[in-house]
Structures are given as C-alpha cells and as structure tokens.
Design a protein around this motif. Structure first.
Motif, PDB file in Angstrom:
ATOM      1  N   ARG A   1       0.821  -1.220   0.000  1.00  0.00           N
ATOM      2  CA  ARG A   1       0.000   0.000   0.000  1.00  0.00           C
ATOM      3  C   ARG A   1       0.850   1.262   0.000  1.00  0.00           C
ATOM      4  N   LYS A   2       2.141   1.149   0.343  1.00  0.00           N
ATOM      5  CA  LYS A   2       3.034   2.304   0.304  1.00  0.00           C
ATOM      6  C   LYS A   2       3.748   2.451  -1.035  1.00  0.00           C
ATOM      7  N   GLY A   3       3.498   1.512  -1.951  1.00  0.00           N
ATOM      8  CA  GLY A   3       4.098   1.587  -3.267  1.00  0.00           C
ATOM      9  C   GLY A   3       5.414   0.864  -3.409  1.00  0.00           C
ATOM     10  N   ASP A   4       5.914   0.204  -2.353  1.00  0.00           N
ATOM     11  CA  ASP A   4       7.187  -0.521  -2.413  1.00  0.00           C
ATOM     12  C   ASP A   4       6.943  -1.978  -2.789  1.00  0.00           C
ATOM     13  N   LEU A   5       7.963  -2.590  -3.386  1.00  0.00           N
ATOM     14  CA  LEU A   5       7.920  -4.018  -3.707  1.00  0.00           C
ATOM     15  C   LEU A   5       8.428  -4.784  -2.497  1.00  0.00           C
ATOM     16  N   THR A   6       7.532  -5.499  -1.831  1.00  0.00           N
ATOM     17  CA  THR A   6       7.887  -6.164  -0.588  1.00  0.00           C
ATOM     18  C   THR A   6       7.274  -7.556  -0.524  1.00  0.00           C
ATOM     19  N   THR A   7       7.782  -8.331   0.427  1.00  0.00           N
ATOM     20  CA  THR A   7       7.161  -9.605   0.769  1.00  0.00           C
ATOM     21  C   THR A   7       6.594  -9.493   2.179  1.00  0.00           C
ATOM     22  N   ASN A   8       5.384  -9.983   2.368  1.00  0.00           N
ATOM     23  CA  ASN A   8       4.697  -9.913   3.654  1.00  0.00           C
ATOM     24  C   ASN A   8       5.075 -11.143   4.472  1.00  0.00           C
ATOM     25  N   VAL A   9       5.629 -10.914   5.656  1.00  0.00           N
ATOM     26  CA  VAL A   9       6.118 -12.000   6.513  1.00  0.00           C
ATOM     27  C   VAL A   9       5.311 -12.013   7.799  1.00  0.00           C
ATOM     28  N   LEU A  10       4.685 -13.146   8.092  1.00  0.00           N
ATOM     29  CA  LEU A  10       3.955 -13.316   9.344  1.00  0.00           C
ATOM     30  C   LEU A  10       4.905 -13.909  10.380  1.00  0.00           C
ATOM     31  N   ALA A  11       4.871 -13.387  11.602  1.00  0.00           N
ATOM     32  CA  ALA A  11       5.763 -13.885  12.649  1.00  0.00           C
ATOM     33  C   ALA A  11       5.046 -13.838  13.984  1.00  0.00           C
ATOM     34  N   ALA A  12       5.398 -14.789  14.844  1.00  0.00           N
ATOM     35  CA  ALA A  12       4.926 -14.812  16.227  1.00  0.00           C
ATOM     36  C   ALA A  12       6.149 -14.929  17.121  1.00  0.00           C
ATOM     37  N   CYS A  13       6.126 -14.228  18.251  1.00  0.00           N
ATOM     38  CA  CYS A  13       7.291 -14.227  19.134  1.00  0.00           C
ATOM     39  C   CYS A  13       6.856 -14.398  20.577  1.00  0.00           C
ATOM     40  N   THR A  14       7.802 -14.752  21.418  1.00  0.00           N
ATOM     41  CA  THR A  14       7.559 -14.934  22.848  1.00  0.00           C
ATOM     42  C   THR A  14       7.734 -13.605  23.580  1.00  0.00           C
ATOM     43  N   ARG A  15       7.543 -13.638  24.888  1.00  0.00           N
ATOM     44  CA  ARG A  15       7.682 -12.425  25.690  1.00  0.00           C
ATOM     45  C   ARG A  15       9.120 -11.939  25.756  1.00  0.00           C
ATOM     46  N   ASP A  16      10.106 -12.833  25.568  1.00  0.00           N
ATOM     47  CA  ASP A  16      11.511 -12.433  25.606  1.00  0.00           C
ATOM     48  C   ASP A  16      12.082 -12.205  24.204  1.00  0.00           C
ATOM     49  N   MET A  17      11.217 -11.900  23.241  1.00  0.00           N
ATOM     50  CA  MET A  17      11.617 -11.505  21.892  1.00  0.00           C
ATOM     51  C   MET A  17      12.375 -12.595  21.142  1.00  0.00           C
ATOM     52  N   GLN A  18      11.859 -13.811  21.182  1.00  0.00           N
ATOM     53  CA  GLN A  18      12.375 -14.896  20.355  1.00  0.00           C
ATOM     54  C   GLN A  18      11.241 -15.397  19.460  1.00  0.00           C
ATOM     55  N   PHE A  19      11.587 -15.718  18.236  1.00  0.00           N
ATOM     56  CA  PHE A  19      10.571 -16.088  17.258  1.00  0.00           C
ATOM     57  C   PHE A  19      10.082 -17.508  17.494  1.00  0.00           C
ATOM     58  N   ILE A  20       8.766 -17.645  17.435  1.00  0.00           N
ATOM     59  CA  ILE A  20       8.106 -18.950  17.544  1.00  0.00           C
ATOM     60  C   ILE A  20       7.802 -19.521  16.166  1.00  0.00           C
ATOM     61  N   TYR A  21       7.385 -18.648  15.264  1.00  0.00           N
ATOM     62  CA  TYR A  21       6.913 -19.082  13.949  1.00  0.00           C
ATOM     63  C   TYR A  21       7.141 -17.962  12.948  1.00  0.00           C
ATOM     64  N   LEU A  22       7.531 -18.337  11.732  1.00  0.00           N
ATOM     65  CA  LEU A  22       7.652 -17.377  10.636  1.00  0.00           C
ATOM     66  C   LEU A  22       7.084 -17.994   9.369  1.00  0.00           C
ATOM     67  N   LEU A  23       6.387 -17.152   8.603  1.00  0.00           N
ATOM     68  CA  LEU A  23       5.873 -17.561   7.296  1.00  0.00           C
ATOM     69  C   LEU A  23       6.247 -16.481   6.288  1.00  0.00           C
ATOM     70  N   PRO A  24       7.418 -16.585   5.637  1.00  0.00           N
ATOM     71  CA  PRO A  24       7.821 -15.584   4.638  1.00  0.00           C
ATOM     72  C   PRO A  24       7.348 -15.975   3.244  1.00  0.00           C
ATOM     73  N   GLY A  25       7.419 -15.007   2.329  1.00  0.00           N
ATOM     74  CA  GLY A  25       7.178 -15.322   0.927  1.00  0.00           C
ATOM     75  C   GLY A  25       5.899 -14.778   0.337  1.00  0.00           C
ATOM     76  N   TRP A  26       4.974 -14.303   1.172  1.00  0.00           N
ATOM     77  CA  TRP A  26       3.714 -13.800   0.621  1.00  0.00           C
ATOM     78  C   TRP A  26       3.907 -12.456  -0.060  1.00  0.00           C
ATOM     79  N   GLU A  27       3.029 -12.152  -1.017  1.00  0.00           N
ATOM     80  CA  GLU A  27       3.112 -10.885  -1.741  1.00  0.00           C
ATOM     81  C   GLU A  27       2.863  -9.706  -0.797  1.00  0.00           C
ATOM     82  N   GLY A  28       3.484  -8.576  -1.118  1.00  0.00           N
ATOM     83  CA  GLY A  28       3.302  -7.388  -0.300  1.00  0.00           C
ATOM     84  C   GLY A  28       1.880  -6.867  -0.290  1.00  0.00           C
TER      85      GLY A  28
END
Length: 403
Positions: free
Chosen positions: A206-233
């Motif tokens: 929506r800002k006009g940039d070419l990007t990939t949308n990445v979904l992520a979930a993290c814990t309370r101490d800032m460590q990633f639980i799950y990532l799903l990269p690759g979706w269109e911006g």
C-alpha cells in the motif's frame, strides 16, 4: 623501361635523407616543447600501475588467516561489530552447524571461515565482489559457501525456533499478568524484494514498495516462535494468517491459548485484538493521557504487551543489514534468508547473556498433539471474553487509584 642513372639515384637518396632528418628534428622539438609545457603547468605524469599478486599458495593461505583471525579471535568487540555475536557464541554456532546442520569444511576452507563469511554478508549486506576482496576468495567460492551455510542453518530450525509457553496465573510481569494463557504476540512485517515485471503488481504494497509480507509470532523475551515468509506485499494480514493455520506445518494455537494481535486481524478464538475506535498506541499514553473507559484501559495494556513483536522486528532489522535494503537475491532465496536471520537471532538471544543491540532499540511450549485452532471465525463468546477481561482490568485499576 629505362634505368635511372646512378648519379640521379644518389641525388634522390641524399634528398630523402635530408627530409627525414628535418622531420625527426621537428618531432624532437615538439616533444621537448610539450615536456616544457608539462613542467611549467606542474602536471605530473602518472607512474605505471603495478599489481602485486601472491606468489604461492602458502602466501594466499597466510593472508586469509591474517584477515579472518582478528574477526573471530581478536576480541569480542571486533566479533560483535562484524558478525553480531561474541566469540563464544560464534564457536557454539559453528558446533551446532557441524553437528546438527551437517556442515563440513574442506582442505581449502575451514568451517569457521564459511560461517564468518555468511554472517558478515548478513550483517553488512555486502555484495559478492566486496566479499571476494575481504575474504580473498573467488566469486563462485563466496556464493557456494554462503548457500552451504544457509542450508545447514535451515536444517537447525527445529532447535532454534522457540517453543511457546503460556502466561501463568502467578505471573508478576505488569505487562502480561492480565493475559493468562497467552502464548505471545503475532504480527506481519514487510521486507523489500526484487521481482520481475509480471509480479510487480502482486508484490507492491500500500506504500508503493515491492515487498514480501512476513507473518511472525514471538515470545515475551523476543524470540521467534513461527515465521511464514514469501507472501506478496499486497496480501492482507488476515489472508496470510489463514494460510499459516491451514498449511502442512501450521502455526499451532492450542485450545484455550491465544496470541495478541493488532486491529488488522479478526478478533476470534486464539487471537485477541484491541477494541476498534478507541485510543490504542503507546505514544498516546506516553504523553500523560489516562484511559477513561474499560475499553481504553484494555487497549493500553494490550498495546504494552503486544509491543514486544514490534521490538522484535526492529531488533531483527537493526541486527541484519541485508533485511533493510533490496538485495539481488531471488525472492525465494530472500525468504530463506529472512528465516535464517530469525534463527540466528534466536540463537544470539539464547546463548548471549547480554544482547548489545537491544539497548539501541527505541520504543515505538512443547508441541501439543491435542486440539489446535485451525480456522478464524469471530464469535460472540470470544467478544464477550474480551469485554469481561477489559472490565476486570479497568475495575482493578480504578480500585488501586481510589483506595
């Protein structure tokens, strides 16, 4: 044909010699005049460039060792500046990649050099040509070692991705104590990618940039639980979350647990969002504003807790320069690089007692074989749960202010 007399031949030869001498004299005069002009105008004639090459294989190996040694053996400061981790953490990572990722060095390149090359590229977003010069390797060797370490690191994902743990009843953290059974925070972020002309419409956000949308979930101490990269911006966050719940290796949300999400997601079982139309962002409350209703107080507490995912994204992009710019890698490789950066981020947060990058930030569970949430569907029950939680928060706060 009559032959030219000998006397005439001698005259022609003498004339040619005289002309040649005059020409040479004129040429010499021109050269001397040019040299005089150069000396007067103080123009220095550049010396010929001489290139120095290593004369033997032994000298090349010595130069490589002398270049790598200060980075991984000199001091923790040098190692942090170049590889984003201290020396002890670096060698632990090398051990994991060797034992779990099946990464092996060879007679020309040690495993430590391969890992250092990979981390240096991620940290500083160096191009292949610059990496060649820094590590004194060919372009083919740099590319091959980078991909070998990338593949080995992705093999360790089952160890490096954090297992979520729910907030307990006796939690004393003021940001999280209200959200019992919460697993962490969830959100999407965008990373720039380079795509072909036919894919630019899909990947333009929506800002006009070419990007990939990445979904992520993290814990309370800032460590990633799950990532799903690759979706269109251009993909909506809800669409990406639906895919995460239905894919072969899904985001697991056990019944009774949930993640904190922003208002861009649906308020449904497993995903707790703020109230729409109410004040929410932390910047509002930092200016001294006080909540005037249960919904606003709930939004303030929700924002304070969910801010951990924003800090996690900020720390990830601050640590790895390759995520801050558009790279020349193919977008599928970019997705692997994003996941690899998150895995190394978790490793650093686990094995380094103090993360020096965290101080630069500015504020802005075991596998469960039981029932998991697989669909997103809003319900009156979940909305009532949110309202009851908001009322409980607000009433408790009012009582503390008016004893």
């Amino acid at each position: 044909m009559a032959r030219i007399p000998l006397s005439k031949q001698k005259k022609i030869a003498a004339t040619c010699i005289v002309i040649y001498r005059q020409i040479m004299v004129m040429v010499m005069e021109i050269i001397l005049h040019l040299m005089y002009l150069l000396s007067v105008t103080n123009i220095k004639i550049p010396k010929p460039i001489s290139f120095v090459f290593d004369d033997s294989l032994k000298e090349r190996l010595t130069a490589r060792v002398l270049n790598i040694r200060p980075m991984i053996q000199g001091s923790d400061i040098a190692c942090l500046d170049n590889l984003r981790m201290d020396r002890a953490c670096f060698y632990k990572l090398c051990e994991m990649l060797r034992d779990v990722g099946k990464l092996q060095g060879n007679r020309n390149t040690s495993l430590e050099e391969m890992v250092a090359l990979f981390l240096f590229t991620l940290s500083h977003d160096t191009k292949n040509r610059r990496t060649q010069l820094h590590f004194r390797r060919s372009g083919e060797t740099v590319s091959r070692h980078f991909n070998l370490v990338l593949q080995a690191l992705l093999r360790c994902h089952h160890i490096l991705l954090k297992k979520p743990t729910a907030v307990t009843e006796n939690c004393q953290d003021d940001r999280w104590k209200w959200f019992k059974n919460c697993l962490g925070a969830l959100d999407g972020t965008h990373f720039k990618v380079r795509v072909g002309d036919k894919d630019k419409v899909r990947f333009r956000n929506r800002k006009g940039d070419l990007t990939t949308n990445v979904l992520a979930a993290c814990t309370r101490d800032m460590q990633f639980i799950y990532l799903l990269p690759g979706w269109e911006g251009s993909a909506h966050d809800n669409r990406v979350l639906r895919e995460a719940l239905s894919r072969q290796n899904p985001l697991r949300v056990p019944q009774g647990n949930y993640y904190l999400c922003d208002a861009g997601y649906m308020n449904c079982e497993g995903f707790l969002t703020p109230f729409r139309g109410q004040r929410y962002h932390l910047s509002i409350w930092k200016r001294g504003s006080l909540p005037v209703s249960a919904e606003e107080y709930y939004n303030m507490k929700h924002s304070q807790a969910r801010n951990v995912i924003e800090r996690c994204f900020g720390l990830l992009k601050m640590r790895w320069g390759i995520l801050r710019h558009t790279t020349w890698y193919h977008r599928k490789t970019v997705s692997r690089i994003i996941l690899a950066c998150a895995l190394v981020h978790n490793f650093i947060r686990t094995y380094m007692s103090v993360d020096p990058m965290e101080s630069l930030l500015v504020d802005n569970m075991e596998d469960n074989d039981g029932d998991n949430i697989e669909i997103m569907e809003t319900s009156a029950t979940w909305n009532a749960f949110r309202q009851e939680l908001a009322n409980e928060m607000y009433n408790t706060w009012i009582q503390t202010r008016n004893p």
